[in-house]
Design a protein around this motif. Structure first.
Motif, PDB file in Angstrom:
ATOM      1  N   GLY A 143      15.502  58.255  -4.298  1.00 12.84           N
ATOM      2  CA  GLY A 143      16.955  57.718  -3.808  1.00 12.84           C
ATOM      3  C   GLY A 143      16.779  57.679  -2.224  1.00 12.84           C
ATOM      4  N   VAL A 144      16.726  56.746  -1.275  1.00 14.49           N
ATOM      5  CA  VAL A 144      17.385  57.607   0.449  1.00 14.49           C
ATOM      6  C   VAL A 144      18.319  56.319   0.736  1.00 14.49           C
ATOM      7  N   TYR A 145      19.836  56.893   0.591  1.00 15.24           N
ATOM      8  CA  TYR A 145      20.752  55.766   1.245  1.00 15.24           C
ATOM      9  C   TYR A 145      21.770  56.927   2.117  1.00 15.24           C
ATOM     10  N   THR A 156      17.634  51.826   1.593  1.00 12.52           N
ATOM     11  CA  THR A 156      17.664  51.098   2.369  1.00 12.52           C
ATOM     12  C   THR A 156      17.314  50.511   3.076  1.00 12.52           C
ATOM     13  N   PRO A 157      17.316  49.687   3.981  1.00 10.36           N
ATOM     14  CA  PRO A 157      16.226  49.812   5.686  1.00 10.36           C
ATOM     15  C   PRO A 157      17.321  50.124   6.791  1.00 10.36           C
ATOM     16  N   GLU A 158      18.852  50.159   6.340  1.00 13.17           N
ATOM     17  CA  GLU A 158      19.435  50.821   7.652  1.00 13.17           C
ATOM     18  C   GLU A 158      19.224  52.529   7.225  1.00 13.17           C
ATOM     19  N   SER A 159      18.601  53.391   6.023  1.00 16.18           N
ATOM     20  CA  SER A 159      17.883  54.602   6.216  1.00 16.18           C
ATOM     21  C   SER A 159      16.666  54.952   5.863  1.00 16.18           C
ATOM     22  N   PHE A 160      15.767  53.916   6.172  1.00  9.91           N
ATOM     23  CA  PHE A 160      14.091  53.707   6.201  1.00  9.91           C
ATOM     24  C   PHE A 160      14.391  55.240   7.590  1.00  9.91           C
ATOM     25  N   THR A 161      15.193  54.922   8.599  1.00  9.57           N
ATOM     26  CA  THR A 161      14.675  56.195   9.770  1.00  9.57           C
ATOM     27  C   THR A 161      14.721  57.344   9.680  1.00  9.57           C
ATOM     28  N   LYS A 162      15.358  57.379   8.252  1.00  8.91           N
ATOM     29  CA  LYS A 162      15.035  58.831   7.998  1.00  8.91           C
ATOM     30  C   LYS A 162      14.222  59.203   7.413  1.00  8.91           C
ATOM     31  N   VAL A 163      13.525  58.143   6.249  1.00 16.14           N
ATOM     32  CA  VAL A 163      12.215  57.935   5.651  1.00 16.14           C
ATOM     33  C   VAL A 163      10.618  58.285   6.560  1.00 16.14           C
ATOM     34  N   LYS A 164      10.818  57.820   7.419  1.00 14.12           N
ATOM     35  CA  LYS A 164       9.735  58.207   8.630  1.00 14.12           C
ATOM     36  C   LYS A 164       9.779  59.414   9.017  1.00 14.12           C
ATOM     37  N   ASP A 165      11.252  59.642  10.313  1.00 17.77           N
ATOM     38  CA  ASP A 165      11.598  60.746  10.338  1.00 17.77           C
ATOM     39  C   ASP A 165      11.036  61.793  10.022  1.00 17.77           C
ATOM     40  N   ASN A 200       4.338  66.044   7.885  1.00 21.64           N
ATOM     41  CA  ASN A 200       2.638  65.392   7.776  1.00 21.64           C
ATOM     42  C   ASN A 200       2.196  64.564   9.142  1.00 21.64           C
ATOM     43  N   GLY A 201       3.240  63.996   9.775  1.00 23.33           N
ATOM     44  CA  GLY A 201       2.736  62.697  11.295  1.00 23.33           C
ATOM     45  C   GLY A 201       2.099  61.593  10.156  1.00 23.33           C
ATOM     46  N   LYS A 202       2.042  61.281   9.230  1.00 20.17           N
ATOM     47  CA  LYS A 202       1.797  59.849   9.102  1.00 20.17           C
ATOM     48  C   LYS A 202       2.724  59.689   8.106  1.00 20.17           C
ATOM     49  N   ILE A 203       2.627  58.618   7.785  1.00 21.13           N
ATOM     50  CA  ILE A 203       3.233  57.348   7.009  1.00 21.13           C
ATOM     51  C   ILE A 203       1.952  56.036   6.873  1.00 21.13           C
ATOM     52  N   ASP A 222      20.762  38.203   5.474  1.00 21.14           N
ATOM     53  CA  ASP A 222      22.688  39.137   6.584  1.00 21.14           C
ATOM     54  C   ASP A 222      22.480  39.413   7.272  1.00 21.14           C
ATOM     55  N   VAL A 223      21.153  39.390   7.997  1.00 21.95           N
ATOM     56  CA  VAL A 223      21.135  40.009   8.914  1.00 21.95           C
ATOM     57  C   VAL A 223      22.070  39.406  10.501  1.00 21.95           C
ATOM     58  N   ASP A 224      23.041  38.086  10.044  1.00 26.29           N
ATOM     59  CA  ASP A 224      23.971  38.303  11.053  1.00 26.29           C
ATOM     60  C   ASP A 224      24.865  38.867  10.666  1.00 26.29           C
ATOM     61  N   TYR A 225      25.273  39.614   9.744  1.00 23.84           N
ATOM     62  CA  TYR A 225      26.290  40.866   9.631  1.00 23.84           C
ATOM     63  C   TYR A 225      25.995  42.298   9.943  1.00 23.84           C
ATOM     64  N   ARG A 226      25.362  42.187   9.544  1.00 25.37           N
ATOM     65  CA  ARG A 226      23.761  43.343   8.824  1.00 25.37           C
ATOM     66  C   ARG A 226      22.865  43.960  10.131  1.00 25.37           C
ATOM     67  N   SER A 227      23.215  43.814  10.828  1.00 21.47           N
ATOM     68  CA  SER A 227      22.094  43.576  12.105  1.00 21.47           C
ATOM     69  C   SER A 227      20.983  44.391  11.845  1.00 21.47           C
ATOM     70  N   ASP A 228      21.257  45.266  11.292  1.00 25.04           N
ATOM     71  CA  ASP A 228      20.092  46.851  11.331  1.00 25.04           C
ATOM     72  C   ASP A 228      19.450  46.319   9.991  1.00 25.04           C
ATOM     73  N   ILE A 229      19.359  46.114   8.992  1.00 25.72           N
ATOM     74  CA  ILE A 229      18.410  45.281   7.611  1.00 25.72           C
ATOM     75  C   ILE A 229      16.732  45.285   8.379  1.00 25.72           C
ATOM     76  N   VAL A 230      16.609  44.324   9.377  1.00 23.98           N
ATOM     77  CA  VAL A 230      16.170  43.651  10.369  1.00 23.98           C
ATOM     78  C   VAL A 230      14.912  45.294  11.120  1.00 23.98           C
ATOM     79  N   LEU A 231      16.050  46.588  10.759  1.00 25.80           N
ATOM     80  CA  LEU A 231      15.287  47.797  11.579  1.00 25.80           C
ATOM     81  C   LEU A 231      13.515  47.688  11.222  1.00 25.80           C
ATOM     82  N   PRO A 232      13.200  47.530  10.070  1.00 22.85           N
ATOM     83  CA  PRO A 232      12.096  47.927   9.280  1.00 22.85           C
ATOM     84  C   PRO A 232      10.917  46.995   9.038  1.00 22.85           C
TER      85      PRO A 232
END
Length: 607
Positions: free
Chosen positions: A74-76, A101-110, A116-119, A136-146
């Motif tokens: 679990g990543v959050y 969570t959508p907000e923590s997806f960047t950590k998974v990508k990093d 291994n540079g591959k995802i 939720d995007v109106d009050y939680r804009s980062d939900i669409v980051l992924p």
């Protein structure tokens, strides 16, 4: 998009019984909550990243006995990139199963980039409860980051039991199709819709006077869903349920409740924390599995006057809430009020509004880009920022299709609550999922004593919050044709906070909100309003005392400018020419310096 229909003939069957594996480039309309889409992907023989809308969902899956051998991570918030890298290293020979969570997806990508540079070619990306990207995007804009990364994955899909319309053209461009699960058995849930002008009384009656609650059933736990911790606290305090209640909400709301001396509040669901009355905010409306050995009573509460965020979409929110209970429910009731002043627009009207707003924005942007001076650019930018379409752009200034869909969906849902008939029609649009029974409602009867006590009980932690609620109450009451009971209630509000009631009567709601409930700014406007209404006495002195405070230093230039502004504002002609020394008529002063500028220290008031 092309649609493929897959039938399922029994409530005992799951997605894996009719679909071996979720294909790529599809929006899976699973129709039924709890059908096992996430379970299917966790068990799939491939590396998976599953994006879930909220933390409780992830914790629930990771702690489930059903997945103890499935190598879940679990990543959050609080889970670091290093922790993910270690997980990847320890998972050799196993399938990656990452829930984030959508907000923590960047950590998974990093983490993949470092590991291994591959995802994009390694993992299948599944966005669960995909309707939340719109809701939720109106009050939680980062939900669409992924979403920008989503289309880069070789294997990808979205899934929801209640998908909303996705207008993003990238779905068409990437050849997406729809798979819709079609139950061949009757799966509609009955729901009682109870419009009411007395929310507290209706909830109380649901707790204690349901005709089918008899014998031991009367002690069976209730599950109440309200997206407002203030209203939850009011119900608990007004009905004296402190020792019988638990609240499940976000961490910030927990802090608020604990400051009000209520400690049975939690950020994650656990059956060990269950009480007779269990309250949930929107954090728990989707994806969370609530597994019980009994079928509970479920109550949904909407109060459009005091918490617009409690308005529920019959198609998405209500269906999702009912779906939290994996073993079913005994009964579900939606208690709500309505508000005739709420705007009601068709989808076609909203589409046209968005198109026109975009055209106006782009026209101004053309002028902005071609502006010859800094002043002109500032003016055009200010105009662009004030337009509704500005709220439909992403951080790079590009059109955010999910924000557009959110705007349209929110506006449609708002219109449902204009009156009881509109709400009934909204439910009947989806009567294959929900079978509504609706009761009659008169749109504006007088407030009852119980209702007034309920509203008075909306205790908040700050003066601003309290005054915001009082202004809403005053707006609801209006000024004309009040009953004796309503006049007494207004007098009670005046005793609670005479300043904000007087401010409302003098300058009105719009001015108070424009000034963001700032006491000194509102006070200035009140003084001006009193003067313009012909009040006699010391308006000038009051306004000067509002602008200048004993013990403070003021530059001479500021003192002169502010005094001139005050006299001009009130239309008063002073007996002598205004200088900085004119302040000595109102305060004893002492000459001082502010850096290299001459100033005066106000020592004490003279008048």
């Amino acid at each position: 998009m092309e649609t493929t229909y897959i039938e399922i003939d029994s409530p005992d069957k799951h997605l894996s019984d009719v679909l071996e594996e979720i294909p790529s480039n599809v929006i899976l309309y699973k129709t039924l909550t709890g059908i096992g889409a996430t379970y299917s992907e966790i068990k799939a023989q491939r590396h998976s990243i599953i994006i879930e809308p909220n933390v409780p969902v992830i914790i629930g899956k990771c702690n489930s006995a059903k997945h103890k051998n499935d190598n879940l991570l679990g990543v959050y918030e609080g889970v670091t990139t290093d922790r993910i890298i270690k997980y990847l290293g320890a998972s050799r020979g196993k399938y990656y199963k990452i829930l984030t969570t959508p907000e923590s997806f960047t950590k998974v990508k990093d983490a993949f980039l470092i590991f291994n540079g591959k995802i994009y070619n390694t993992c299948f990306l599944l966005i669960d409860e995909a309707h939340k990207t719109i809701k939720d995007v109106d009050y939680r804009s980062d939900i669409v980051l992924p979403m920008n990364d989503f289309f880069k994955f070789k294997g990808k899909a979205l899934v929801s039991a209640t998908p909303l319309k996705f207008s993003d053209p990238r779905f068409e461009e990437n050849g997406f199709s729809i798979i819709k699960i079609e139950p061949t058995y009757d799966y509609a849930k009955e729901i009682d819709i109870k419009p009411s002008t007395n929310i507290l009384r209706e909830v109380w009656e649901e707790f204690g006077w349901m005709p089918f609650i008899t014998g031991q059933d009367k002690d069976r736990p209730f599950f109440i869903f309200i997206n407002s911790v203030d209203i939850i606290y009011s119900i608990i305090s007004q009905l004296k349920l402190f020792d019988k209640s638990s609240v499940f909400c976000a961490p910030k709301s927990i802090d608020k409740l604990k400051q009000n001396n209520f400690n049975r509040c939690y950020e994650n669901w656990d059956i060990e924390r269950m009480s007779q009355y269990n309250f949930f905010t929107s954090r728990f409306f989707n994806a969370v599995d609530i597994e019980l050995d009994f079928k509970p009573y479920v109550i949904l509460v909407t109060d459009v006057y005091f918490a617009e965020q409690t308005m529920l979409d019959p198609y998405s929110d209500v269906v999702q809430i009912i779906g939290r209970f994996r073993n079913g429910i005994t009964a579900v009731t939606h208690v709500t009020n309505t508000k005739y002043e709420l705007p009601q627009r068709t989808e076609e009207e909203l589409d046209e509004f968005v198109r026109t707003s975009e055209e106006v924005y782009n026209t101004l942007k053309t002028f902005y880009d071609a502006a010859a001076s800094k002043g002109a650019r500032v003016a055009y930018k200010a105009a662009m920022d004030s337009l509704p379409f500005n709220q439909m752009l992403d951080i790079d200034g590009n059109k955010n299709w999910f924000a557009v869909d959110n705007y349209i969906n929110d506006a449609l849902v708002t219109g449902y609550y204009r009156d009881a008939k509109s709400l009934q029609r909204a439910y009947e649009q989806h009567n294959d999922i929900l079978t509504p029974s609706i009761f009659t409602l008169s749109d504006r009867p007088a407030l009852t004593d119980e209702d007034l006590r309920f509203k008075r009980g909306l205790k908040t932690l700050s003066t601003k919050d309290r005054r915001t609620q009082i202004v809403k109450l005053l707006e609801y009451l209006g000024n004309n044709d009040l009953t004796e009971q309503e006049r007494e209630f207004k007098a009670d509000l005046r005793r609670t906070d005479s300043f904000i009631v007087e401010a409302y009567e003098l300058v009105g709601k719009e001015v108070i909100e424009e000034l963001d409930y700032s006491y000194p700014e509102i006070k200035k406007r009140m003084i001006v309003a009193q003067y313009l209404l012909g009040a006699k006495g010391t308006e000038t002195i009051q306004l000067i005392k509002t602008s200048f405070k004993v013990g403070m230093k003021y530059r001479l230039t500021y003192i002169k400018e502010e005094l001139i502004r005050i006299f001009e504002l009130l239309g008063v002609t002073p007996p002598n020419k205004i200088t900085a020394q004119s302040i000595n008529s109102y305060f004893e002063t002492k000459e001082v310096w502010i850096k290299k500028d001459k100033a005066l220290l106000l020592v004490r008031e003279k008048v």
